[in-house]
Design a protein around this motif. Structure first.
Motif, mmCIF file in Angstrom:
data_model
loop_
_atom_site.group_PDB
_atom_site.id
_atom_site.type_symbol
_atom_site.label_atom_id
_atom_site.label_comp_id
_atom_site.label_asym_id
_atom_site.label_seq_id
_atom_site.Cartn_x
_atom_site.Cartn_y
_atom_site.Cartn_z
ATOM 1 N N LEU A 14 0.920 -1.273 -0.087
ATOM 2 C CA LEU A 14 -0.004 -0.194 -0.119
ATOM 3 C C LEU A 14 1.028 1.324 -0.134
ATOM 4 O O LEU A 14 0.693 2.072 -0.850
ATOM 5 C CB LEU A 14 -1.014 0.005 1.228
ATOM 6 N N ILE A 17 2.292 1.778 -3.268
ATOM 7 C CA ILE A 17 1.364 2.431 -4.343
ATOM 8 C C ILE A 17 1.253 3.823 -4.073
ATOM 9 O O ILE A 17 0.976 4.807 -4.925
ATOM 10 C CB ILE A 17 -0.152 1.676 -4.193
ATOM 11 N N GLU A 18 0.902 4.205 -2.738
ATOM 12 C CA GLU A 18 0.504 5.683 -2.253
ATOM 13 C C GLU A 18 1.685 6.628 -2.792
ATOM 14 O O GLU A 18 1.271 7.493 -3.027
ATOM 15 C CB GLU A 18 0.068 5.647 -0.834
ATOM 16 N N LEU A 21 1.624 7.326 -6.358
ATOM 17 C CA LEU A 21 0.413 8.232 -6.856
ATOM 18 C C LEU A 21 0.945 9.705 -6.335
ATOM 19 O O LEU A 21 0.602 10.597 -6.998
ATOM 20 C CB LEU A 21 -0.723 7.926 -6.075
ATOM 21 N N ASN A 25 1.476 13.151 -8.783
ATOM 22 C CA ASN A 25 0.988 14.607 -8.097
ATOM 23 C C ASN A 25 2.043 15.543 -7.851
ATOM 24 O O ASN A 25 2.094 16.644 -8.227
ATOM 25 C CB ASN A 25 0.266 14.333 -6.968
ATOM 26 N N PRO B 2 -7.410 -8.004 12.450
ATOM 27 C CA PRO B 2 -7.688 -6.595 12.099
ATOM 28 C C PRO B 2 -9.190 -6.252 12.983
ATOM 29 O O PRO B 2 -9.827 -7.237 12.765
ATOM 30 C CB PRO B 2 -7.716 -6.492 10.578
ATOM 31 N N LEU B 10 -8.246 0.592 6.037
ATOM 32 C CA LEU B 10 -7.670 -0.141 4.866
ATOM 33 C C LEU B 10 -8.391 0.166 3.517
ATOM 34 O O LEU B 10 -8.066 0.374 2.548
ATOM 35 C CB LEU B 10 -7.581 -1.577 5.187
ATOM 36 N N GLU B 11 -9.985 -0.076 3.625
ATOM 37 C CA GLU B 11 -11.075 0.391 2.781
ATOM 38 C C GLU B 11 -10.771 1.797 2.214
ATOM 39 O O GLU B 11 -10.676 2.001 0.980
ATOM 40 C CB GLU B 11 -12.130 -0.192 3.364
ATOM 41 N N ARG B 13 -8.226 3.602 2.353
ATOM 42 C CA ARG B 13 -7.070 3.894 1.716
ATOM 43 C C ARG B 13 -7.175 3.123 0.402
ATOM 44 O O ARG B 13 -6.518 3.893 -0.835
ATOM 45 C CB ARG B 13 -5.782 3.125 2.237
ATOM 46 N N LEU B 14 -7.496 1.849 0.139
ATOM 47 C CA LEU B 14 -7.862 1.460 -1.020
ATOM 48 C C LEU B 14 -8.673 2.240 -2.184
ATOM 49 O O LEU B 14 -8.686 2.084 -3.278
ATOM 50 C CB LEU B 14 -8.368 0.135 -1.043
ATOM 51 N N ARG B 15 -9.554 2.460 -1.405
ATOM 52 C CA ARG B 15 -10.845 3.619 -2.400
ATOM 53 C C ARG B 15 -10.050 4.666 -2.681
ATOM 54 O O ARG B 15 -10.268 5.023 -3.928
ATOM 55 C CB ARG B 15 -11.880 3.777 -1.433
ATOM 56 N N ILE B 17 -7.054 5.366 -3.561
ATOM 57 C CA ILE B 17 -6.116 4.653 -4.429
ATOM 58 C C ILE B 17 -6.744 4.537 -5.776
ATOM 59 O O ILE B 17 -6.453 5.279 -6.897
ATOM 60 C CB ILE B 17 -5.403 3.511 -4.048
ATOM 61 N N GLU B 18 -8.000 3.911 -5.812
ATOM 62 C CA GLU B 18 -8.648 3.343 -6.884
ATOM 63 C C GLU B 18 -9.455 4.639 -7.426
ATOM 64 O O GLU B 18 -9.510 4.831 -8.710
ATOM 65 C CB GLU B 18 -9.760 2.311 -6.535
ATOM 66 N N ARG B 20 -7.907 7.943 -7.476
ATOM 67 C CA ARG B 20 -7.042 8.683 -8.204
ATOM 68 C C ARG B 20 -6.726 7.662 -9.476
ATOM 69 O O ARG B 20 -6.650 8.666 -10.554
ATOM 70 C CB ARG B 20 -5.561 8.537 -7.388
ATOM 71 N N LEU B 21 -6.807 6.345 -9.562
ATOM 72 C CA LEU B 21 -6.495 5.947 -10.819
ATOM 73 C C LEU B 21 -7.772 5.783 -11.869
ATOM 74 O O LEU B 21 -7.492 6.100 -12.968
ATOM 75 C CB LEU B 21 -6.240 4.225 -10.684
ATOM 76 N N LEU B 24 -7.401 9.593 -13.173
ATOM 77 C CA LEU B 24 -6.402 9.774 -14.247
ATOM 78 C C LEU B 24 -7.030 9.030 -15.521
ATOM 79 O O LEU B 24 -7.053 9.749 -16.891
ATOM 80 C CB LEU B 24 -5.175 8.879 -14.051
ATOM 81 N N ILE B 92 -4.188 16.171 -9.320
ATOM 82 C CA ILE B 92 -5.357 15.806 -8.729
ATOM 83 C C ILE B 92 -5.454 15.908 -7.216
ATOM 84 O O ILE B 92 -4.478 15.654 -6.462
ATOM 85 C CB ILE B 92 -5.701 14.079 -8.836
ATOM 86 N N GLU B 93 -6.565 16.633 -6.723
ATOM 87 C CA GLU B 93 -6.863 16.881 -5.128
ATOM 88 C C GLU B 93 -8.116 16.146 -5.152
ATOM 89 O O GLU B 93 -9.094 16.449 -5.597
ATOM 90 C CB GLU B 93 -7.270 18.448 -5.238
ATOM 91 N N ARG C 13 -7.623 -6.462 -5.655
ATOM 92 C CA ARG C 13 -7.908 -5.222 -5.901
ATOM 93 C C ARG C 13 -6.411 -4.524 -5.892
ATOM 94 O O ARG C 13 -6.038 -3.676 -6.659
ATOM 95 C CB ARG C 13 -8.380 -4.578 -4.779
ATOM 96 N N ILE C 17 -4.357 -2.589 -9.211
ATOM 97 C CA ILE C 17 -3.682 -1.130 -8.759
ATOM 98 C C ILE C 17 -2.289 -1.363 -9.185
ATOM 99 O O ILE C 17 -1.898 -0.375 -9.959
ATOM 100 C CB ILE C 17 -3.839 -0.920 -7.391
ATOM 101 N N ARG C 20 -1.891 -1.357 -13.040
ATOM 102 C CA ARG C 20 -2.046 0.051 -13.699
ATOM 103 C C ARG C 20 -0.806 1.026 -13.482
ATOM 104 O O ARG C 20 -0.460 1.675 -14.442
ATOM 105 C CB ARG C 20 -3.453 0.768 -12.999
ATOM 106 N N LEU C 89 -0.916 11.716 -21.516
ATOM 107 C CA LEU C 89 -1.365 10.886 -20.581
ATOM 108 C C LEU C 89 -2.304 9.653 -21.305
ATOM 109 O O LEU C 89 -3.119 9.680 -22.040
ATOM 110 C CB LEU C 89 -2.484 11.725 -19.701
#
Lengths: 178, 178, 178
Positions: A14, A17-18, A21, A25, B2, B10-11, B13-15, B17-18, B20-21, B24, B92-93, C13, C17, C20, C89
């Protein structure tokens, strides 16, 4: 039930990946700052001891000195004339708390000598010229306040060797695995 | 093991990331749609009440009206002449269910007045001209059907102030933390 | 406590990521390789049976043949004159172990006929010209050694139909959901 090792591996993935990204940016925020003279941005993203290496041209050492350049009358004259930094897709090498980015940059301005051309439903324009094309290498370091620029090396892509050296560095990993 | 809080983090962070992709990719899909007149795409990615703000030039309100522009004879004439939208690396913001993207765009066409130049093993070409360079701000919202464009603001980067205002907005966060 | 299904979904997931981001980097590494004549890179990223389809122009079949092109005297003459590939891009469609990427590319060189223009604190330059603008479709496959190029299709964006076909392919998913 995930083991500690599994949790750590997930966290590492993670974070990588972060990081990528965040680095995309960071590179993307350079043109808006250069084209508005945003010295506060430049101070914030360069390390205190950061270096902007422009080869024979004036660069700078230290985030304050590098930031000062975008406040000069010369830079503001360029902005007033319609300066645009245009950044291509960057190549990122991430290695823990360090990263290197290779990017292409165009410096654009309205063409003072352009013949007016009309483009259907896009109006008439004298066009823009590409003043310079450059290869950039950004060496980054993770800090408590995010990724910072330790060194930016810029060389004009005009057929001379230094720009090719920057581009070759990006692909060294491929070269050595042959 | 967990906790629920850890799972939720975790969710999140994943969201992010997804998101931002996905964003893009949304920005990257604009040039292909503009250069083929794909009105079905434009309708799909704008919110029903979306706005394309081109300042003094004709824009549009509502995804149907905005999409209709790329079906006009004028736009198809531009496409037939060799129109290319060229998109730089976007900034991206992301803020929960909202996002703002700042991007640079070039409008390219074959140069009708260019002198033919031969480039070793790349053939002869009269070259291309940059008709326009523009700053874009895309305001996006998450919907059940993915990210949609609520407002796109486009201003020509020609030395005039409105484009710089768009670029400055991208870096406001840096300005206020000084 | 995550179930096996939840673990698998998380892994899927994460993998998508990472795919990509790896694909973005793969596309970003093309210009540095083309502009330095790095045949070792081209061999490494094309599948052994990979194809570079340039339509009527000489392309190649097989990673060795495609790589050989960047070692030719003609390509090195272009490099010496100041060749720069500039990548916009890219749009990515990921489908398991396959992916398709649509990207725009500019071929830039110093303008031999350009009038010298001085740009405040950016020096004097005769400018650069855009020799060609092209649409690319990259068809990729996952291998044990990472993502490899199975087929790259390049068509000049000059108003002719083949480039638009490439761009339209990118948006087919939107078209069929209308």
């Amino acid at each position: 039930m995930p083991t500690d090792a599994a949790s750590r591996m997930l966290e590492d993935r993670l974070r990588a990946i972060e990081d990528r990204l965040a680095i995309l940016n960071l590179i993307a925020s350079h043109p808006p700052s250069a084209d508005t003279g945003a010295d506060y941005y430049t101070r914030a993203v360069y390390a205190e001891d950061g270096v902007f290496d422009r080869g024979p041209h004036a660069g700078g050492t230290g985030n304050a000195a590098i930031a000062a350049v975008v406040k000069t009358p010369e830079h503001h004259a360029a902005i007033a004339s319609g300066l645009a930094h245009f950044c291509g897709l960057p190549y990122i090498e991430l290695d823990g708390d360090r990263a290197a980015v290779t990017s292409y940059l165009q410096i654009l301005t309205p063409d003072p000598n352009g013949a007016p051309v009309e483009l259907s439903n896009h109006g008439t324009s004298k066009g823009f010229r590409i003043h310079r094309v450059a290869a950039n290498r950004w060496e980054l370091a993770r800090t408590a306040a995010g990724w910072k620029i330790k060194r930016r090396t810029l060389r004009p892509l005009d057929g001379s060797e230094p720009a090719r050296q920057i581009l070759r560095q990006a692909l060294e990993a491929y070269e050595t695995t042959e």
